[in-house]
Design a protein around this motif. Structure first.
Motif, short mmCIF file in Angstrom:
data_model
loop_
_atom_site.label_atom_id
_atom_site.label_comp_id
_atom_site.label_asym_id
_atom_site.label_seq_id
_atom_site.Cartn_x
_atom_site.Cartn_y
_atom_site.Cartn_z
N ILE A 171 3.34 9.78 0.86
CA ILE A 171 3.76 10.02 2.19
C ILE A 171 4.10 8.96 2.98
O ILE A 171 4.84 8.99 4.12
N GLU A 172 3.41 7.61 2.55
CA GLU A 172 3.86 6.30 3.44
C GLU A 172 3.58 5.25 2.49
O GLU A 172 2.72 5.07 1.68
N GLN A 173 4.36 4.16 2.64
CA GLN A 173 4.35 3.13 1.85
C GLN A 173 4.94 1.87 2.61
O GLN A 173 5.89 1.81 3.15
N ALA A 212 2.11 5.37 10.38
CA ALA A 212 3.23 6.19 11.10
C ALA A 212 2.82 7.91 10.69
O ALA A 212 3.18 8.54 11.72
N HIS A 213 2.44 7.89 9.46
CA HIS A 213 2.08 9.56 9.35
C HIS A 213 0.54 9.91 9.81
O HIS A 213 -0.41 8.92 9.70
N ALA A 214 0.47 11.20 10.28
CA ALA A 214 -0.83 11.57 10.87
C ALA A 214 -1.82 11.74 9.86
O ALA A 214 -3.26 11.32 10.33
N TYR A 215 -1.54 11.81 8.49
CA TYR A 215 -2.81 12.03 7.54
C TYR A 215 -3.14 10.46 7.28
O TYR A 215 -4.44 10.31 7.24
N VAL A 216 -2.45 9.82 7.48
CA VAL A 216 -2.88 8.21 7.10
C VAL A 216 -3.61 7.76 8.51
O VAL A 216 -4.82 7.16 8.30
N ARG A 217 -3.38 8.31 9.57
CA ARG A 217 -4.06 7.80 10.73
C ARG A 217 -5.59 8.47 10.64
O ARG A 217 -6.40 8.05 10.90
N ALA A 218 -5.41 9.81 10.09
CA ALA A 218 -6.98 10.71 10.06
C ALA A 218 -7.63 9.91 8.91
O ALA A 218 -8.97 9.89 8.93
N VAL A 277 0.79 -1.16 -0.01
CA VAL A 277 -0.06 0.02 0.16
C VAL A 277 0.83 1.29 -0.09
O VAL A 277 1.93 1.25 0.80
N ALA A 278 0.49 2.31 -1.01
CA ALA A 278 1.37 3.50 -0.84
C ALA A 278 0.18 4.54 -0.51
O ALA A 278 -0.89 4.56 -1.48
N VAL A 279 0.45 5.67 0.26
CA VAL A 279 -0.72 6.55 0.59
C VAL A 279 -0.08 7.97 -0.30
O VAL A 279 1.04 8.17 0.14
N MET A 280 -0.87 8.59 -0.99
CA MET A 280 -0.60 9.74 -1.52
C MET A 280 -1.42 11.06 -0.87
O MET A 280 -2.50 10.92 -0.63
N PHE A 281 -0.58 12.15 -0.80
CA PHE A 281 -1.00 13.34 -0.28
C PHE A 281 -0.37 14.61 -0.88
O PHE A 281 0.71 14.55 -1.06
N GLU A 282 -1.35 15.53 -1.70
CA GLU A 282 -0.86 16.63 -2.44
C GLU A 282 0.28 16.23 -3.35
O GLU A 282 1.37 16.77 -3.54
N ALA A 300 0.54 -3.93 3.39
CA ALA A 300 -0.94 -3.45 3.67
C ALA A 300 -1.14 -3.88 5.06
O ALA A 300 -1.66 -3.09 5.62
N GLY A 301 -0.84 -4.84 5.55
CA GLY A 301 -1.34 -5.23 7.18
C GLY A 301 -0.51 -4.53 8.20
O GLY A 301 -1.14 -3.97 8.96
N GLN A 302 0.78 -4.27 7.98
CA GLN A 302 1.43 -3.28 8.80
C GLN A 302 0.93 -1.81 8.74
O GLN A 302 0.63 -1.27 9.70
N LEU A 303 0.95 -1.32 7.59
CA LEU A 303 0.70 0.07 7.38
C LEU A 303 -0.79 0.30 7.71
O LEU A 303 -1.07 1.25 8.50
#
Length: 469
Positions: free
Chosen positions: A228-230, A241-247, A219-224, A233-236
């Protein structure tokens, strides 16, 4: 030869006029039989990344970076060079299913055409293969229908079959589960897993956290415009780790608080009494009665094809019932009854910029631009998007423009047909909260179609469930 079917190195997408980087320095790899899921909010650059890989960026955008697809190396700037791969080595299922289908061709022919022209089967073999594909997804009854005669969920599955028919080794899917009920989401998941089992590499773009978990892999998470985090899948998804991903994960509808019940229901805006509707010999529903009052939200749930959109169209007067009556409150103008379409691309003229489309509405109804600007700000729509065509913004951005256009007219009733199915969880929650807030302030009733029972539970005072017949 590399084990990776897709290898993207330092890919950037620029606005040619301003020189601004919209996608900035993305690198990713997907192995044969592997899956990489891109998560992120609408407008984060996920779809632009897919278009840059395919070589289908719109005019005014340019790409830089290096690509390797199925062992062949490309300069990202040379879009034309990748056209020979389309359908054979790489296939794209776009975000808007109706844009992937020919409106003049029946469903069966759409799927058979790929089997014949791209995969090289004879006409008879292609037809038989297409019928088999449709039967596997329960679409055999839609074989002789046109795209406008099927639901959004059915169109998504037909587009998937047409995309997958030639057996490309790399499959890019853009929001494959949007607008689908839980059962059909499971079917789409099974199709993607089957593609993986056949050795296909899958790049999946989605805001559906459930799908990202179910597919596994990376999994890779994109922002702007940036990743920002990759990670796995199970662990991420369990420990971001990133505040945006938690939100992003915290905005799942299952965690939304319940909306309080109306203390004082408003006057009746519309009433249906014992209505029924059929198409040919197929009965969608019968014997349904409902009152919609100002300030309340009523949700309609049910499987794809159960008649949810048809019921709302009856309420708006776009269709006539075969049985029963529909009564709308007297003294209200026609513009008091508005619809948010399931596919926003169908609600905008494709050759007009969004600025022109909105300006036309303002002029037609004697409104000033100042009435629109606050809505755009609340929906997080930048003014730089106004000079783009509908096809040049993401599906989520286009749906928010559609919502702004509807709210301009201060309606008494909004029929919202899957209005947030294209949005990431954060933007979905923000958009529905805005819809509820504005509806509450103006005393507007909302009839909400949703495939997500958790959304219905959280935001609606009442719920109607339609059953497929």
């Amino acid at each position: 030869m590399s084990e990776f079917l897709l290898d993207v190195s330092d890919l950037r997408v620029f606005d040619a006029a301003s020189g601004k980087a919209i996608v900035d320095g993305v690198s990713l790899r997907v192995a044969s039989g592997g899956v990489l899921t891109l998560l992120g909010e609408s407008g984060s650059g996920k779809s632009l990344l897919a278009q840059a890989i395919m070589g289908t960026l719109a005019g005014g955008l340019r790409a830089e970076g290096a690509l390797t697809i199925d062992g062949q190396h490309f300069d990202a700037a040379d879009q034309h060079a990748r056209q020979r791969l389309w359908g054979r080595a790489v296939a794209l299922l776009p975000q808007e299913p109706w844009l992937a289908l020919d409106p003049t061709m029946r469903v069966l022919n759409q799927v058979a055409e790929t089997h014949e022209l791209v995969a090289g089967k004879s006409a008879g073999q292609a037809r038989q293969a297409a019928l088999r594909d449709l039967q596997q997804l329960g679409l055999q009854d839609a074989a002789h229908l046109y795209p406008h005669q099927i639901s959004g969920g059915m169109a998504q599955r037909v587009a998937f079959l047409a995309t997958h028919a030639a057996g490309a080794r790399l499959l890019i899917v853009d929001e494959p589960t949007k607008g689908l009920d839980s059962g059909k989401r499971g079917e789409m998941l099974s199709m993607l897993r089957a593609a993986q089992a056949d050795g296909m590499a899958v790049l999946c773009i989605t805001h559906d956290v459930w799908l990202a978990r179910a597919l596994g892999g990376e999994v890779a998470v994109m922002f702007e415009g940036a990743v920002i985090e990759q990670g796995r899948a199970g662990q991420l998804l369990a420990q971001p780790a990133h505040a945006y991903v938690r939100a992003l994960l915290a905005a799942d509808p299952a965690a939304w608080p319940l909306r309080p019940a109306l203390r004082t229901p408003g006057e009746v805006v519309a009433r249906v009494d014992n209505v029924g509707k059929s198409f040919g010999k197929h009965c969608l529903f019968s014997g349904i009665s409902l009152e919609l009052r100002r300030g309340e939200m009523v949700a309609i749930t049910g499987e794809s094809g159960a008649g949810k959109t048809t019921f709302g169209n009856l309420l708006l007067g776009l269709l006539r019932p075969d049985a029963g009556t529909v009564t709308r409150a007297a003294g209200l103008p026609r513009t008091a009854f508005q619809k948010l379409y399931q596919d926003p691309a169908a609600a905008f003229a494709p050759t007009l910029t969004l600025r022109t489309a909105l300006a036309d509405v303002l002029a037609l109804h004697g409104l000033q631009w100042a009435a629109l600007a606050p809505l755009l700000a609340r929906l997080r729509l930048g003014e730089h998007l106004l000079d783009r065509l509908p096809s040049q913004v993401s599906g989520g951005e286009l749906q928010r423009f559609a919502l702004a256009r509807v709210l301009l007219l201060k309606p008494a009733l909004i029929f919202a047909d899957e209005p947030t199915s294209r949005l990431d969880p954060i933007t979905q929650q923000e958009t529905l909260n805005l819809l509820l807030e504005v509806a509450g302030d103006s005393g507007c009733a909302v009839l909400l179609v949703t495939h997500d029972c958790e959304i219905a539970r959280a935001v609606a005072q009442r719920r109607i469930e339609l059953q497929s017949r």
